[in-house]
Design a protein around this motif. Structure first.
Motif, PDB file in Angstrom:
ATOM      1  N   TRP A 234      45.860  29.715  31.531  1.00 34.17           N
ATOM      2  CA  TRP A 234      46.518  30.577  30.562  1.00 34.17           C
ATOM      3  C   TRP A 234      47.933  30.096  30.271  1.00 34.17           C
ATOM      4  O   TRP A 234      48.462  30.332  29.177  1.00 34.17           O
ATOM      5  CB  TRP A 234      46.559  32.012  31.072  1.00 34.17           C
ATOM      6  CG  TRP A 234      45.204  32.650  31.245  1.00 34.17           C
ATOM      7  CD1 TRP A 234      44.553  32.902  32.427  1.00 34.17           C
ATOM      8  CD2 TRP A 234      44.335  33.117  30.210  1.00 34.17           C
ATOM      9  NE1 TRP A 234      43.333  33.494  32.197  1.00 34.17           N
ATOM     10  CE2 TRP A 234      43.169  33.645  30.833  1.00 34.17           C
ATOM     11  CE3 TRP A 234      44.423  33.156  28.825  1.00 34.17           C
ATOM     12  CZ2 TRP A 234      42.119  34.195  30.118  1.00 34.17           C
ATOM     13  CZ3 TRP A 234      43.369  33.703  28.100  1.00 34.17           C
ATOM     14  CH2 TRP A 234      42.235  34.211  28.736  1.00 34.17           C
TER      15      TRP A 234
ATOM     16  N   THR B  75      48.424  31.304  23.666  1.00 30.49           N
ATOM     17  CA  THR B  75      48.140  29.867  23.549  1.00 30.49           C
ATOM     18  C   THR B  75      48.186  29.427  22.089  1.00 30.49           C
ATOM     19  O   THR B  75      48.590  28.299  21.789  1.00 30.49           O
ATOM     20  CB  THR B  75      46.765  29.525  24.152  1.00 30.49           C
ATOM     21  OG1 THR B  75      45.729  30.148  23.384  1.00 30.49           O
ATOM     22  CG2 THR B  75      46.663  29.994  25.587  1.00 30.49           C
TER      23      THR B  75
ATOM     24  N   CYS C 109      52.232  35.872  27.377  1.00 32.80           N
ATOM     25  CA  CYS C 109      51.536  35.109  28.408  1.00 32.80           C
ATOM     26  C   CYS C 109      51.260  35.994  29.620  1.00 32.80           C
ATOM     27  O   CYS C 109      52.167  36.702  30.076  1.00 32.80           O
ATOM     28  CB  CYS C 109      52.386  33.920  28.822  1.00 32.80           C
ATOM     29  SG  CYS C 109      51.601  32.797  30.007  1.00 32.80           S
ATOM     30  N   PRO C 110      50.038  36.015  30.142  1.00 33.77           N
ATOM     31  CA  PRO C 110      48.860  35.240  29.733  1.00 33.77           C
ATOM     32  C   PRO C 110      48.007  36.016  28.717  1.00 33.77           C
ATOM     33  O   PRO C 110      47.728  37.197  28.905  1.00 33.77           O
ATOM     34  CB  PRO C 110      48.113  35.053  31.046  1.00 33.77           C
ATOM     35  CG  PRO C 110      48.447  36.273  31.858  1.00 33.77           C
ATOM     36  CD  PRO C 110      49.837  36.676  31.454  1.00 33.77           C
ATOM     37  N   SER C 111      47.600  35.338  27.677  1.00 39.05           N
ATOM     38  CA  SER C 111      46.711  35.928  26.678  1.00 39.05           C
ATOM     39  C   SER C 111      46.146  34.812  25.818  1.00 39.05           C
ATOM     40  O   SER C 111      46.654  33.691  25.806  1.00 39.05           O
ATOM     41  CB  SER C 111      47.458  36.947  25.803  1.00 39.05           C
ATOM     42  OG  SER C 111      48.383  36.278  24.948  1.00 39.05           O
ATOM     43  N   TRP C 112      45.099  35.153  25.064  1.00 34.85           N
ATOM     44  CA  TRP C 112      44.506  34.164  24.173  1.00 34.85           C
ATOM     45  C   TRP C 112      45.478  33.779  23.058  1.00 34.85           C
ATOM     46  O   TRP C 112      45.621  32.604  22.732  1.00 34.85           O
ATOM     47  CB  TRP C 112      43.209  34.713  23.573  1.00 34.85           C
ATOM     48  CG  TRP C 112      42.068  34.773  24.515  1.00 34.85           C
ATOM     49  CD1 TRP C 112      41.374  33.710  25.033  1.00 34.85           C
ATOM     50  CD2 TRP C 112      41.460  35.942  25.061  1.00 34.85           C
ATOM     51  NE1 TRP C 112      40.373  34.155  25.867  1.00 34.85           N
ATOM     52  CE2 TRP C 112      40.403  35.528  25.900  1.00 34.85           C
ATOM     53  CE3 TRP C 112      41.697  37.309  24.921  1.00 34.85           C
ATOM     54  CZ2 TRP C 112      39.587  36.420  26.591  1.00 34.85           C
ATOM     55  CZ3 TRP C 112      40.903  38.201  25.602  1.00 34.85           C
ATOM     56  CH2 TRP C 112      39.861  37.759  26.432  1.00 34.85           C
TER      57      TRP C 112
ATOM     58  N   THR D 210      36.744  36.543  32.726  1.00 35.22           N
ATOM     59  CA  THR D 210      37.078  36.453  31.300  1.00 35.22           C
ATOM     60  C   THR D 210      35.880  36.674  30.384  1.00 35.22           C
ATOM     61  O   THR D 210      36.003  37.385  29.375  1.00 35.22           O
ATOM     62  CB  THR D 210      37.748  35.097  31.010  1.00 35.22           C
ATOM     63  OG1 THR D 210      38.987  35.038  31.733  1.00 35.22           O
ATOM     64  CG2 THR D 210      38.022  34.929  29.529  1.00 35.22           C
TER      65      THR D 210
ATOM     66  N   PRO E 228      45.036  34.041  36.590  1.00 36.26           N
ATOM     67  CA  PRO E 228      46.455  33.721  36.357  1.00 36.26           C
ATOM     68  C   PRO E 228      47.386  34.245  37.433  1.00 36.26           C
ATOM     69  O   PRO E 228      48.549  33.820  37.505  1.00 36.26           O
ATOM     70  CB  PRO E 228      46.742  34.385  35.000  1.00 36.26           C
ATOM     71  CG  PRO E 228      45.719  35.460  34.866  1.00 36.26           C
ATOM     72  CD  PRO E 228      44.484  34.921  35.541  1.00 36.26           C
TER      73      PRO E 228
END
Length: 890
Positions: free
Chosen positions: A744, A732, A726-729, A701, A587
């Protein structure tokens, strides 16, 4: 008395599979329940072989020992078209009852069995110019007393057959996408109920598919394999007296245009209902213009039976919202991004056109077509003036939303349904926890897998690409193998990888392979992460299924790849100077240049070199190549030492990045324990400094959460998992994602679409964290090939108060569940019959348990350092025992 087993299964086929290609299929069975002291000491198999004329041959075979997974075929080899019915009973002190029979039917195992030839329309120049697919047809006569009829079907392009007006089977996109230069798959259908005495007819629809349809990015390439569509079909009808009538594609067939005006996987299908006669495949049909066919002869490559399941419609989604935009235009929300196509019940004046356009997201209430790039993803139905229920035959789209225009009157929820299409794999794994956002993340991973397992493992289902990228499946294979029975499908795809590798002298970045820029102009260097699929993907399949056969089948490919990496790296064992993709989609890299990741791409490549050498050594041991194993272990040690000198000059990575620390940890590349402790502590510090925001791409990752857990920093791993910025799981998830994104920030925090030419909302690679959810959060992992030994080691953390996972192992269902309450952790595990478990609790206590359900309680203080997680370079290939601290393959 011993318990009753389940009905046996064969290889990795679904029950009752027709047209299989293994003359000696391995047999497996499970024991659903047994007394605590039960142990299988012998098994007895009754094999009934039935020839096409009904002659039966019965044999019984007794096997000693406890084997029940992929047991070698005990009877004589199957012949073409033979059916096998197998029962099993097991013995402990006494023999138990017989199981229900498992059944399988061989396909055409000998090239001499084929009488059919490839045929297509004879009007070559016109067909090439119009690109309009044709249909093929023939009438034939059958005697009274047909007791069995099979249709074997394949083609250049896609083919769908009808017999006497009835569709043969329910498979989609037949025969699928193999490496057409090397092998062509066929399908088998039971058409006994379709045929009748006297006059019959068979008709075959043709579609462009992967054979001549547009493939690839940058506008794509037409006619990758050829510009002419053709089918190869062989219908065999057996009568009660043993007679056989064979109807095969040859010069006696005819060809003609049908109502499909154009057909493409990327662009969609155009169908003119005014040109469709539903009786076209019935005997006596005289409508339309039928012409002689072109006979191409045999396909020129081996015809092979399927190893995995076909693509089917596996579910239907109803609209969750319909917005009327006026003038016959509607936006439909199906609530879930997926791969599929629409079925509509349409009406309107003759000649009116209903258009169906597909998109993953809406921007300002309208379909966002930018992520499609040059894929039209549009189906068109020209109405005949009569009501019609219709769906396209030879296309598939990736979408959540559909725009329908040209609609007459109101559009209601009963007028349209979305048909979910993907390879019809058996679900084998489930996960749930106390955090609803994490549960939705896991569900997103499941849907991205489903959307991208469409005959081959693809990168995305929606845009002008949809290729079998090797790196994506390499990092995701452990997750996929937990969630679904992917062994048959991936074993087939690996055969194509080996075939392309042998031709190219290189494991290409996607399989099946055809050249595209910029890769056409790049050197054929082994791409770390991507080309390593030749080693690591069969390794994972063996670890998760116990199938040593996949290691034997792919061993030459794995060895050739490792030797290629060694040659490219040279004597210093550093992969510098080679073309690499590195930590793809880091990212922190420039959006338009993902090659510029913050972690040195040569560090990534050399780390993978060491890991791949060690895993190849383990594979070599598993297949009995012990001299190779010793050599590759020594090579792995050499590369690890070189890696430490080059990239860890003072005991820590030159690149102070999450990916550098994660790969060094998970691949076991720290020079000593002190460096490892310091390195994982620094990784945890980086995560805390970032507030849990992730900084890894495709390479880092899959490793970052494991690396934290292995270093005793489980809380930082949970910080990554539960971060919502953001960015993260979970960013989203909160942004509305129902699948895993390619980037991401495919949708940016301000709500704007990432305008990069590479923006997909349905990629599974970054969903590889689900494997960590299964193994570490829930705490269930293989400790030996095929889960014959299971490691239960839950590691609670974050805000979670409970978690559980279930997996249908080759021995039956295994489960792990834990719950925190009042400072105590209660853990419940279930071990299937035939396996055993190693339970390791957070307080350090451990216990080995046999089949059954077991409960444990220990004290637990949330936030304390976690215990070491499964990961690293444990050589599980071929392992059937060992201590409870052995690490599983990362």
């Amino acid at each position: 008395m011993a318990p009753r087993p389940s009905a046996p299964s064969f290889e990795h086929h679904a029950p009752g599979r027709l047209g299989t290609g293994e003359p000696a299929p391995r047999v497996s069975w499970t024991v659903p329940a047994a007394d605590p002291d039960y142990r299988q000491r012998a098994a007895r198999l009754e094999v009934v072989l039935t020839s096409p004329d009904g002659t039966e041959e019965v044999t019984t075979h007794e096997l000693g020992g406890a084997e029940q997974v992929l047991v070698p075929w005990p009877a004589r080899p199957l012949r073409s078209r033979e059916r096998a019915s197998v029962r099993v009973r097991v013995r402990d002190r006494d023999w138990g009852p017989w199981s229900e029979p498992g059944r399988i039917e061989a396909g055409l195992l000998d090239p001499a069995d084929w009488r059919a030839e490839l045929i297509g329309p004879a009007w070559e120049e016109e067909a090439a110019a119009l690109r309009r697919p044709a249909r093929l047809r023939r009438e034939f006569t059958l005697p009274v007393g047909v007791v069995r009829a099979r249709l074997y079907l394949t083609g250049h392009g896609l083919a769908e057959a009808e017999v006497n007006g009835r569709r043969a089977g329910d498979e989609e996109l037949t025969p699928g996408w193999t490496s057409y230069r090397h092998r062509l798959r066929y399908a088998a259908f039971d058409v006994t109920e379709h045929v009748r005495p006297g006059r019959n007819a068979i008709g075959i629809w043709l579609g462009d598919g992967w054979w001549r349809g547009r493939l690839g990015f940058g506008g794509g390439t037409l006619d990758v394999y050829g510009d002419r569509l053709a089918a190869l079909a062989q219908l065999e009808a057996v009568t009660a007296d043993g007679g056989v009538v064979t109807v095969a594609t040859d010069g006696s067939w005819t060809a003609g245009y049908g109502p499909i005006l154009s057909s493409g996987l990327y662009d969609g299908e155009r169908f003119d209902a005014r040109l469709h006669d539903p009786d076209w495949s019935r005997p006596g049909h005289d409508g339309g213009s039928w012409s002689p066919v072109r006979v191409e002869g045999p396909p020129g490559v081996p015809l092979v039976a399927p190893q995995g399941p076909p693509v089917r419609c596996v579910e239907e989604l109803r609209p969750v919202g319909i917005v009327d935009k006026g003038e016959g235009r509607f936006i439909i929300d199906f609530g879930q991004n997926h791969s599929g196509r629409l079925r509509v019940r349409a009406r309107g004046p003759r000649g009116a056109v209903v258009r169906m356009r597909h998109a993953e997201i809406l921007v300002d209430g309208e379909p966002a077509t930018g992520p499609l790039r040059e894929a039209r993803a549009t189906d068109e139905l020209v109405l005949s003036g009569e009501p019609i229920e219709w769906e396209p035959r030879f296309t598939v789209h990736g979408y959540r939303y559909a725009e329908v225009s040209g609609w007459e009157g109101g559009l209601g929820p009963d007028d349209v349904v979305s048909r979910v299409l993907h390879t019809d794999m058996r679900r084998t794994g489930w996960f749930e926890c106390s955090d609803g956002l994490v549960n939705r993340l896991h569900e997103n991973v499941v849907w991205s897998l489903r959307s991208n397992f469409v005959d081959i493992p693809t990168d995305c289902p929606q845009r002008d690409e949809r290729l079998g990228w090797t790196g994506d499946i390499q990092v995701f294979a452990p997750t996929a193998a937990f969630l679904y029975d992917t062994a048959g499908m991936l074993s087939s795809w690996l055969r194509d990888l080996a075939a392309e590798q042998a031709e190219q002298d290189w494991v290409p970045p996607w399989v099946p392979y055809f050249p595209l820029e910029p890769f056409r102009s790049m050197p054929k260097d082994p791409y770390a992460v991507w080309s390593d699929a030749a080693v690591l993907t069969p390794d994972v399949l063996h670890e998760r299924t116990g199938d040593r056969g996949v290691l034997h089948a792919q061993y030459d490919s794995a060895r050739a790849h490792l030797e290629h990496v060694a040659r490219a790296a040279g004597g210093d064992r550093i992969c510098r100077g080679t073309e690499q993709l590195g930590d793809w989609l880091d990212p922190n890299a420039p959006p338009e240049n993902p090659f510029e990741a913050t972690t040195d791409k040569y560090l990534v490549a050399t780390a993978y070199f060491a890991h791949t050498a060690r895993r190849t050594a383990a594979i070599a041991d598993a297949v009995g190549e012990h001299a190779d194993a010793a050599r590759y272990r020594a090579l792995g040690d050499e590369v690890a030492a070189a890696y430490a000198r080059e990239f860890l000059p003072d005991g820590r990575p030159k690149d102070d990045t999450q990916t550098a620390y994660a790969l060094t940890t998970v691949f076991g590349l720290w020079p000593d324990d002190g460096a490892r402790r310091a390195g994982t502590a620094r990784l945890a510090e980086l995560v805390r400094e970032a507030g849990g925001r992730i900084s890894t791409g495709f390479a880092g990752t899959p490793a970052v959460a494991d690396a934290l857990s292995m270093g005793g920093h489980t809380e930082e791993a949970y910080l990554l998992l539960q971060c919502t910025e953001c960015p993260s799981w979970l960013y989203t998830v909160l942004a509305g994602g129902t699948t895993v994104w390619e980037r991401w920030d495919s949708l940016r925090p301000d709500g704007a679409l990432n305008t990069s030419s590479m923006t997909s909302f349905n990629h599974y690679a970054l969903g590889s964290v689900a494997d960590w959810l299964h193994r570490v959060v829930a705490g269930i992992a293989p400790a030996g090939p095929g889960y014959r030994r299971i490691r239960f080691r839950p590691e609670p953390g974050g805000s979670l108060t409970w978690a559980e996972a279930h997996h249908d192992t080759p021995y039956g269902r295994a489960s792990a569940a834990w719950r925190l309450s009042g400072g105590e952790l209660e853990t419940t595990v279930t071990v299937p019959v035939g396996a055993e478990g190693d339970v390791v609790l957070p307080d350090g206590t451990s216990r080995r348990v046999r089949h059954g359900t077991h409960r444990f309680t220990c004290g637990f203080a949330p936030g304390r350092p976690g215990s070491a997680a499964d990961g690293g370079d444990g050589d599980t290939a071929g392992d059937t025992g060992g201590d409870t601290d052995g690490a599983a393959n990362a």
